[in-house]
Design a protein around this motif. Structure first.
Motif, PDB file in Angstrom:
ATOM      1  N   PRO A  84      20.096   0.670 -16.361  1.00 58.87           N
ATOM      2  CA  PRO A  84      19.619   0.508 -14.977  1.00 58.87           C
ATOM      3  C   PRO A  84      18.567  -0.596 -14.892  1.00 58.87           C
ATOM      4  O   PRO A  84      17.744  -0.750 -15.788  1.00 58.87           O
ATOM      5  CB  PRO A  84      19.016   1.884 -14.644  1.00 58.87           C
ATOM      6  N   GLY A  85      18.606  -1.364 -13.819  1.00 60.99           N
ATOM      7  CA  GLY A  85      17.651  -2.453 -13.620  1.00 60.99           C
ATOM      8  C   GLY A  85      18.108  -3.769 -14.201  1.00 60.99           C
ATOM      9  O   GLY A  85      17.462  -4.804 -13.975  1.00 60.99           O
ATOM     10  N   VAL A  86      19.217  -3.767 -14.965  1.00 60.45           N
ATOM     11  CA  VAL A  86      19.720  -5.001 -15.566  1.00 60.45           C
ATOM     12  C   VAL A  86      20.697  -5.656 -14.598  1.00 60.45           C
ATOM     13  O   VAL A  86      21.671  -5.036 -14.172  1.00 60.45           O
ATOM     14  CB  VAL A  86      20.404  -4.722 -16.917  1.00 60.45           C
ATOM     15  N   GLU A  87      20.449  -6.914 -14.270  1.00 63.72           N
ATOM     16  CA  GLU A  87      21.321  -7.640 -13.350  1.00 63.72           C
ATOM     17  C   GLU A  87      22.468  -8.312 -14.084  1.00 63.72           C
ATOM     18  O   GLU A  87      23.613  -8.273 -13.630  1.00 63.72           O
ATOM     19  CB  GLU A  87      20.503  -8.691 -12.595  1.00 63.72           C
ATOM     20  N   ALA A  88      22.180  -8.944 -15.201  1.00 61.65           N
ATOM     21  CA  ALA A  88      23.214  -9.633 -15.971  1.00 61.65           C
ATOM     22  C   ALA A  88      22.730  -9.801 -17.406  1.00 61.65           C
ATOM     23  O   ALA A  88      21.527  -9.781 -17.677  1.00 61.65           O
ATOM     24  CB  ALA A  88      23.540 -10.986 -15.351  1.00 61.65           C
ATOM     25  N   VAL A  89      23.713  -9.971 -18.313  1.00 64.17           N
ATOM     26  CA  VAL A  89      23.403 -10.147 -19.730  1.00 64.17           C
ATOM     27  C   VAL A  89      24.256 -11.287 -20.258  1.00 64.17           C
ATOM     28  O   VAL A  89      25.430 -11.433 -19.878  1.00 64.17           O
ATOM     29  CB  VAL A  89      23.682  -8.853 -20.529  1.00 64.17           C
ATOM     30  N   SER A  90      23.688 -12.083 -21.144  1.00 64.06           N
ATOM     31  CA  SER A  90      24.454 -13.162 -21.759  1.00 64.06           C
ATOM     32  C   SER A  90      24.061 -13.285 -23.222  1.00 64.06           C
ATOM     33  O   SER A  90      22.916 -13.622 -23.531  1.00 64.06           O
ATOM     34  CB  SER A  90      24.208 -14.487 -21.043  1.00 64.06           C
ATOM     35  N   PRO A  91      25.007 -12.995 -24.135  1.00 64.09           N
ATOM     36  CA  PRO A  91      24.732 -13.244 -25.555  1.00 64.09           C
ATOM     37  C   PRO A  91      24.868 -14.733 -25.843  1.00 64.09           C
ATOM     38  O   PRO A  91      25.565 -15.457 -25.115  1.00 64.09           O
ATOM     39  CB  PRO A  91      25.814 -12.432 -26.256  1.00 64.09           C
ATOM     40  N   GLU A  92      24.239 -15.193 -26.882  1.00 64.99           N
ATOM     41  CA  GLU A  92      24.286 -16.609 -27.231  1.00 64.99           C
ATOM     42  C   GLU A  92      24.435 -16.745 -28.744  1.00 64.99           C
ATOM     43  O   GLU A  92      23.967 -15.919 -29.519  1.00 64.99           O
ATOM     44  CB  GLU A  92      23.005 -17.333 -26.785  1.00 64.99           C
ATOM     45  N   ARG A  93      25.126 -17.801 -29.116  1.00 62.16           N
ATOM     46  CA  ARG A  93      25.192 -18.192 -30.527  1.00 62.16           C
ATOM     47  C   ARG A  93      25.097 -19.708 -30.563  1.00 62.16           C
ATOM     48  O   ARG A  93      25.826 -20.399 -29.847  1.00 62.16           O
ATOM     49  CB  ARG A  93      26.512 -17.722 -31.162  1.00 62.16           C
ATOM     50  N   GLY A  94      24.195 -20.235 -31.338  1.00 64.14           N
ATOM     51  CA  GLY A  94      23.973 -21.667 -31.328  1.00 64.14           C
ATOM     52  C   GLY A  94      24.092 -22.294 -32.690  1.00 64.14           C
ATOM     53  O   GLY A  94      23.935 -21.639 -33.726  1.00 64.14           O
ATOM     54  N   SER A  95      24.355 -23.600 -32.644  1.00 62.63           N
ATOM     55  CA  SER A  95      24.447 -24.367 -33.882  1.00 62.63           C
ATOM     56  C   SER A  95      24.305 -25.845 -33.539  1.00 62.63           C
ATOM     57  O   SER A  95      24.513 -26.261 -32.394  1.00 62.63           O
ATOM     58  CB  SER A  95      25.788 -24.116 -34.575  1.00 62.63           C
ATOM     59  N   SER A  96      23.940 -26.619 -34.520  1.00 62.62           N
ATOM     60  CA  SER A  96      23.835 -28.060 -34.331  1.00 62.62           C
ATOM     61  C   SER A  96      25.138 -28.709 -34.754  1.00 62.62           C
ATOM     62  O   SER A  96      25.635 -28.460 -35.872  1.00 62.62           O
ATOM     63  CB  SER A  96      22.667 -28.605 -35.162  1.00 62.62           C
ATOM     64  N   VAL A  97      25.711 -29.532 -33.880  1.00 64.33           N
ATOM     65  CA  VAL A  97      26.994 -30.178 -34.165  1.00 64.33           C
ATOM     66  C   VAL A  97      26.927 -31.641 -33.748  1.00 64.33           C
ATOM     67  O   VAL A  97      26.037 -32.056 -33.011  1.00 64.33           O
ATOM     68  CB  VAL A  97      28.158 -29.489 -33.419  1.00 64.33           C
TER      69      VAL A  97
END
Length: 643
Positions: A339-352
């Motif tokens: 409750p109270g969460v509007e949106a979620v976004s997981p992330e995975r990053g790398s240098s390319v």
């Protein structure tokens, strides 16, 4: 029978001289009646000038009793003595003692200031007196533009401005030629015939014979006294009412005298102003730059989002080593239902390294969900963000940050529909993100490309875990409650705290506190220059007091109280700091505007200017007080004797 005008009984005046003492006056007993013309005759060093100082209440006897109109002078305080000098005595000095920076009319009007006369009244009286003395056309001339005889007549007019019943003339012809001397003596006789008491100090018997009574002095004692002569003068003329000026009038006069004194030495005044101007300008400019930097940092943090929670792998307080795989997509889906969460976004990053044609560019690639733009509040500049369908189908599509787009496609053509090689895999450009600028920590937020997270797992990253999860909260007021819920949900899933949750609102607060500290530091450094300017004001005022010692003595002799002298020099210091503060504010604003035009972030607020001006004003009060106090506590006799 009325009390004598002046009565001395056994008056002595001693001065310390090393281990011994000098007796300038030694038991003088003398009585003077109203309307007498008395000459105090004697050689140099016999005590004539000391006696005149005692008679005029410029000095106090060491022993004996001195009464004026029956009042014992020893019982009077300094301010009452000043009033007595103002209302009873008019001084005609051998060396004239005119204020060099004032006109003849202003010199004549000086005692009337302390008698409470208005500017118009005293100027009118001064010009009338100068006209009677043949100086009507010289009223606006300064002493340096007048001959010796003319200066002495100005001095006599000054002695008469308050209609003082007693005129004390100390060697009035000593610095004059014969003709000018005769004119002055004739004038003194005329004043006597009008009812005034004239006390003439001289060493010349021929001059003394113009008086009706001759008192010879030798070695501080009365050697002989011809005795009172039959009264030949008219009754004393009626005196105009006098009193103390109101505080408003005193402030106005002090302000006028302050500007006159400052104009008299323009170069030194400018140098003094410069210290205050630089100090105030530094405070205003530094605070504007500091506030501008603060607003810029906070704006950049706000651009990241103030209602975000950032979840990262790794236990709190433990520095991570290598890649941590504790955050999974299942954790993200579990957080999405809180409750109270509007949106979620997981992330995975790398240098390319990206390639377009023969152009290579190394940047940061992030795999994200389609919810990323709404979570990060990041609008599109061109095209569209990839969809859920693209995520589910592992579509090779890419969204470019504005820095990457301008670097890979410098021809100015739209990159939409064109391809970018990522690890030799062609990705179609479907959108370009709007520009966000640098972070508060200096990194370029626009130097990034985004791909669907599933596509990134398969073609770029390999292992399927998230390097971070961003949670957008519906209501920033509930961010702490949602943060606690996120922590509890992940603890329940992981059975250990192998993650960290950061609140961007707390980051914003920390950054604000840091910037406030830096702003205060900048302001403190600038305030030091203001303090230095204040010390410069004090030094200049001390020099001014030293240079104007005789002027202070003249003012005291003509009726100025300690309060008047204190107010005058304090006002001068306040005027310097006030004018310097106003000019400093203008210079500070101009400096901040120039810094802003050069690309420096500035923010204007009235409070730094108010604070800087208030500090300058307080500096004038504080650093002007000690010199003013020194001036007010001067002994009139010593001040008049200074060179």
């Amino acid at each position: 029978m009325s009390a004598p005008l002046i009565e001395l009984a056994g008056v002595s005046r001693r001065y310390p001289n090393g281990d011994s003492e000098v007796r300038a006056l030694d038991g003088i007993t003398l009585t003077l009646q109203q309307g007498e013309f008395v000459a105090l005759l004697g050689p140099s060093g016999c005590g004539k000038s000391t006696l005149m100082n005692v008679l005029g209440c410029l000095d106090r006897p060491s022993d004996g009793v001195y009464r004026v109109n029956g009042q014992d002078v020893s019982t009077l305080d300094a301010d009452t003595l000043a009033s007595l000098r103002r209302d009873t005595f008019g001084f005609v000095f051998q060396r004239y003692n005119l204020i060099t920076t004032a006109t003849a009319a202003d010199n004549v009007a000086l005692p009337a200031i302390y008698a409470g006369l208005t500017l118009a009244d005293r100027q009118q009286r001064a010009r009338i007196l100068l006209g009677k003395l043949g100086l009507a056309e010289r009223a606006d001339h300064r002493p340096s533009q007048l001959s010796g005889g003319q200066q002495q007549r100005v001095s006599i007019a000054r002695a008469l401005i308050n209609d003082a019943p007693v005129v004390l003339a100390d060697e009035p012809t000593g610095a004059l030629d014969t003709r000018s001397g005769q004119d002055v003596l004739a004038l003194l006789k005329q004043l006597h015939s009008e009812g005034r008491t004239i006390i003439l100090i001289t060493h010349d018997l021929d001059i003394a014979r113009h008086a009706e009574r001759i008192v010879r002095l030798r070695d501080g004692q009365v050697e002989s006294d011809s005795g009172p002569a039959p009264r030949s003068s008219a009754p004393p003329p009626p005196r105009p009412p006098s009193g103390q000026p109101s505080l408003r009038a005193e402030l106005g006069e002090s302000l006028s005298m302050a500007f006159t004194a400052l104009r008299a030495n323009v170069f030194r005044t400018v140098l003094t102003l410069l210290g205050v101007i630089i100090g105030v300008a530094a405070v205003v400019a530094m605070m504007a730059i500091g506030d501008g930097g603060k607003q810029e940092v906070l704006a950049r943090i706000s651009a990241m989002g103030t209602n975000l929670l950032l979840v990262r792998p790794g236990a709190p307080g433990v520095r991570p080593s290598g890649e941590l795989a504790s955050l999974t997509l299942a954790d993200t889906e579990a957080l999405q239902t809180l409750p109270g969460v509007e949106a979620v976004s997981p992330e995975r990053g790398s240098s390319v390294t990206l390639r377009v044609g023969n152009l290579d560019y190394r940047t940061q690639v992030k795999g994200v969900w389609p919810s990323y733009p709404s979570v990060r509040d990041w609008p599109m500049a061109e095209g569209l963000f990839f969809s859920q369908t693209d995520l589910n189908s592992y579509a090779p599509v890419i969204v470019l940050g504005s820095t990457v787009a301008s670097t890979l496609f410098p021809d100015g053509r739209s990159p939409l529909g064109r391809y970018v090689l990522v690890k030799n895999v062609p990705f179609e450009v479907v959108g370009v993100l709007g520009a966000k600028g640098a972070t508060p920590f200096g990194s370029d937020q626009d130097d990034v490309v985004l791909v669907p997270l599933t596509t990134g797992f398969m073609r770029i990253f390999g292992k399927q875990y998230a390097s971070s999860v961003t949670v957008r909260v519906k209501d920033v007021e509930q961010i702490d409650a949602v943060e606690s819920a996120v922590r509890e949900r992940l603890l329940a899933r992981h059975q250990t705290e192998d993650f960290q949750v950061r609140n961007t609102a707390s980051i914003l607060e920390t950054a604000s506190e840091t910037q406030n500290t830096l702003t205060v530091l900048l302001g403190s450094v600038a305030a030091i220059s203001l303090l230095v300017g204040g010390i410069g004001v004090m030094n200049i005022m001390l020099v001014s007091v030293t240079e104007r010692t005789r002027e202070i003595g003249v003012r005291m002799a003509t009726g100025a109280r300690m309060r008047d002298i204190l107010l005058q020099f304090n006002i001068e210091a306040i005027v310097v700091c006030g004018v310097g503060g106003a000019l400093g504010i203008v210079l500070g604003l101009i400096s901040a505007l120039l810094a802003g035009s050069a690309g420096v972030s500035v923010a204007f607020s009235p409070w730094p200017a108010v604070l800087a001006f208030s500090c300058a004003f307080a500096t004038g009060c504080l650093f002007g007080y000690l010199p003013a106090r020194k001036a007010a506590q001067m002994d009139p006799v010593q001040a008049l004797a200074s060179e």
